[in-house]
Design an enzyme around this catalytic site. Structure first.
Site, PDB file in Angstrom:
ATOM      1  N   GLU A 229       0.971  -1.158   0.035  1.00  0.00           N
ATOM      2  CA  GLU A 229      -0.198   0.000  -0.004  1.00  0.00           C
ATOM      3  C   GLU A 229       0.989   1.431  -0.090  1.00  0.00           C
ATOM      4  O   GLU A 229       1.602   1.576   1.003  1.00  0.00           O
ATOM      5  CB  GLU A 229      -0.893  -0.001   1.214  1.00  0.00           C
ATOM      6  CG  GLU A 229      -1.863  -1.237   1.352  1.00  0.00           C
ATOM      7  CD  GLU A 229      -2.873  -1.361   0.374  1.00  0.00           C
ATOM      8  OE1 GLU A 229      -2.893  -0.487  -0.584  1.00  0.00           O
ATOM      9  OE2 GLU A 229      -3.268  -2.430  -0.015  1.00  0.00           O
ATOM     10  N   CYS A 263      -1.434   9.654   2.634  1.00  0.00           N
ATOM     11  CA  CYS A 263      -1.099   9.064   1.207  1.00  0.00           C
ATOM     12  C   CYS A 263      -2.294   9.416   0.560  1.00  0.00           C
ATOM     13  O   CYS A 263      -2.204   9.061  -0.998  1.00  0.00           O
ATOM     14  CB  CYS A 263      -0.894   7.554   1.195  1.00  0.00           C
ATOM     15  SG  CYS A 263      -2.329   6.765   1.983  1.00  0.00           S
TER      16      CYS A 263
END
Length: 502
Positions: A229, A263
């Site tokens: 991720e 993010c």
């Protein structure tokens, strides 16, 4: 057959993971997994319950540690993201695991004829989870819950950068888990590079693409499957008929979540050329309203450490030196950027061009770059030249232009008119594509990530496939394969005709 685990947390069994090496903890968990077998639903639910309790019971201490790690981080953010924010997916895992783990009969008709086909979802064994510093619990505890739902044991390694938060979790984890179930790996065990070399049954990493690549290399040496991720420069597009005031407020707020250290924060935005002045004015207005003070403001999240602080300031200075225009919100009487508090003012950049470092680097801070566009294709081409982002923001109606963006770009997700809403959906995955990651989790997607889909067949058919596939081949076998070829050629011709009429 699943069964209850034989070992939970027993009196006198509250052993800290720091009494063993990483390799010893892996062997302890693997031995326990093999000894106890596949855990039943009751055991899995109990583990998820205890994971929730670990956070909820120690929430105040966790928030204090997060504030200390960052320098300034509002309690409300820490609760909503790193404590309460974990509960949404953990609760869904707990409520759904009994259904997800059931063996499935995939073909009842063929089964009635003598060819039964079943699908199992078996645990992998021991899962290693490496988390980042920006949401050190959200991005480790949630995947740990998915791993427990799938029936695994977990080695949990939160970031060393948020050392105080990791210390709190490591201290309290033995009150809730045997190290045979969950072990917290700290800096005392070694670095992240050491952890990535463990021969676990699945490695789950959240962090930067650069570190993720090295994790994948080390895991690949041991043929350990990985879920990555990662981050990326997330674009936003403001549609030609979008309300500019709403668009500016939304993107100004989304950029500043956790001080921009997410993010999923929008990194740069495309605005119709004739509205760019209005948009930038309203972004500055929103930030001015939201942050009347910054240096002493406990609700303004600090940059995590001096390294990242200097990097972000350097990106801004480099852009300005090369011709970009900078607008910052600096309250009266305050000196910003502030090295001591590690606080950078909300910054808006225009005139950014190729050759500026900020064009390539993910900012991960309170900086928003704005580009004008005349035709939608300009924005699409720019997005595609920058690599696949973790998410792509669309501001406007769900219309043909949004569909065009979706069809002509690639990203982990598309978020329309709000920040990261797919995180709270039980039916949607979270994950990247290309440089922004591989694999996904949340909801049943997380359960599947940490499970092995295992095929089980049993045949009582009068003809054995093994006999048909081995010599000697007879005239009957020749006729059979010729008939198969004729049948599939006929099917193909029919498909071609049907597709031509579409």
């Amino acid at each position: 057959m699943t069964k209850p685990a034989e070992v939970g947390v027993r009196t006198g069994d509250k052993v800290s993971s720091e009494t063993h090496t990483m390799e010893e903890l892996l062997e302890i968990q693997r031995a326990a997994f093999l000894r106890d077998g596949i855990p039943d639903a009751k055991t899995r639910i109990d583990r998820i319950n205890r994971l929730q309790a670990l956070l909820l019971d120690n929430a105040d201490e966790i928030c204090e540690a997060l504030d200390a790690d960052f320098g300034t981080r509002p309690r409300e953010l820490s609760i909503s993201a790193d404590v309460a924010g974990c509960m949404i997916d953990l609760t869904h895992q707990r409520r759904s695991v009994t259904k997800w783990m059931k063996e499935k009969n995939v073909s009842k008709i063929q089964g009635a004829l003598g060819f039964t086909q079943r699908l199992r979802h078996d645990p992998l064994g021991v899962v290693g989870i490496m988390g980042p510093w920006n949401f050190p619990l959200q991005l480790t505890i949630v995947p740990a819950g998915s791993a427990f739902a799938a029936g695994n044991r977990v080695l949990l390694r939160p970031s060393s950068i948020t050392a105080k938060t990791t210390e709190v979790i490591a201290k309290h984890a033995p009150d809730y888990f045997s190290i045979e179930e969950l072990a917290v790996i700290t800096a005392k065990h070694g670095g992240g590079a050491d952890f990535s070399k463990l021969k676990v049954d699945h490695m789950f990493f959240t962090g930067s693409p650069e570190v993720g690549a090295s994790v994948a290399v080390e895991a690949g040496k041991n043929l350990v499957p990985v879920t990555l991720e990662l981050g990326g420069k997330n674009p936003a597009i403001v549609d030609v008929d979008a309300d500019i005031d709403d668009a500016a407020k939304f993107l100004a707020d989304a950029r500043m979540v956790n001080g921009g250290q997410v993010c999923l924060c929008p990194d740069y935005v495309f605005v119709p050329e004739n509205k760019i002045g209005e948009f930038t004015d309203k972004v500055i207005e929103r930030w001015t309203t939201n942050y009347p003070s910054i240096v002493g403001n406990k609700q303004y999240t600090s940059t995590i450490n001096d390294k990242n602080y200097q990097r972000i300031v350097g990106l801004i200075d480099d852009a300005v030196d090369l011709g970009a225009t900078k607008r910052q919100v600096i309250p009266a009487g305050e000196k910003l950027p502030n090295d001591t508090a590690r606080k950078i003012p909300p910054t808006l950049l225009t005139g950014v061009k190729a050759g500026m470092k900020i064009e390539e680097d993910e900012v991960f801070g309170p900086v928003l770059t704005v580009y004008p566009y005349r035709e939608l294709d300009e924005a699409i081409d720019k997005i595609n030249s920058a690599g696949h982002p973790l998410t792509l923001y669309w501001v406007g109606k769900d219309n043909d232009r949004m569909a065009k963006v979706a069809d002509h770009t690639r990203s982990g997700s598309i978020s329309g008119n709000d920040f990261a809403m797919h995180l709270i959906s039980h039916g949607l995955p979270f994950g990247g594509v290309g440089r922004s990651g591989m694999g996904n989790y949340h909801g049943e997607f997380g359960f599947q990530t940490f499970s092995h889909a295992r095929a089980v067949t049993n045949s009582t058919l009068p003809i054995k496939f093994a006999e048909l596939m081995s010599a000697p081949f007879t005239d009957r076998d020749t006729k059979l394969v010729d008939r198969q070829m004729a049948m599939f050629r006929r099917f193909l011709r029919g498909s071609i005709r049907k597709n031509a009429k579409r």
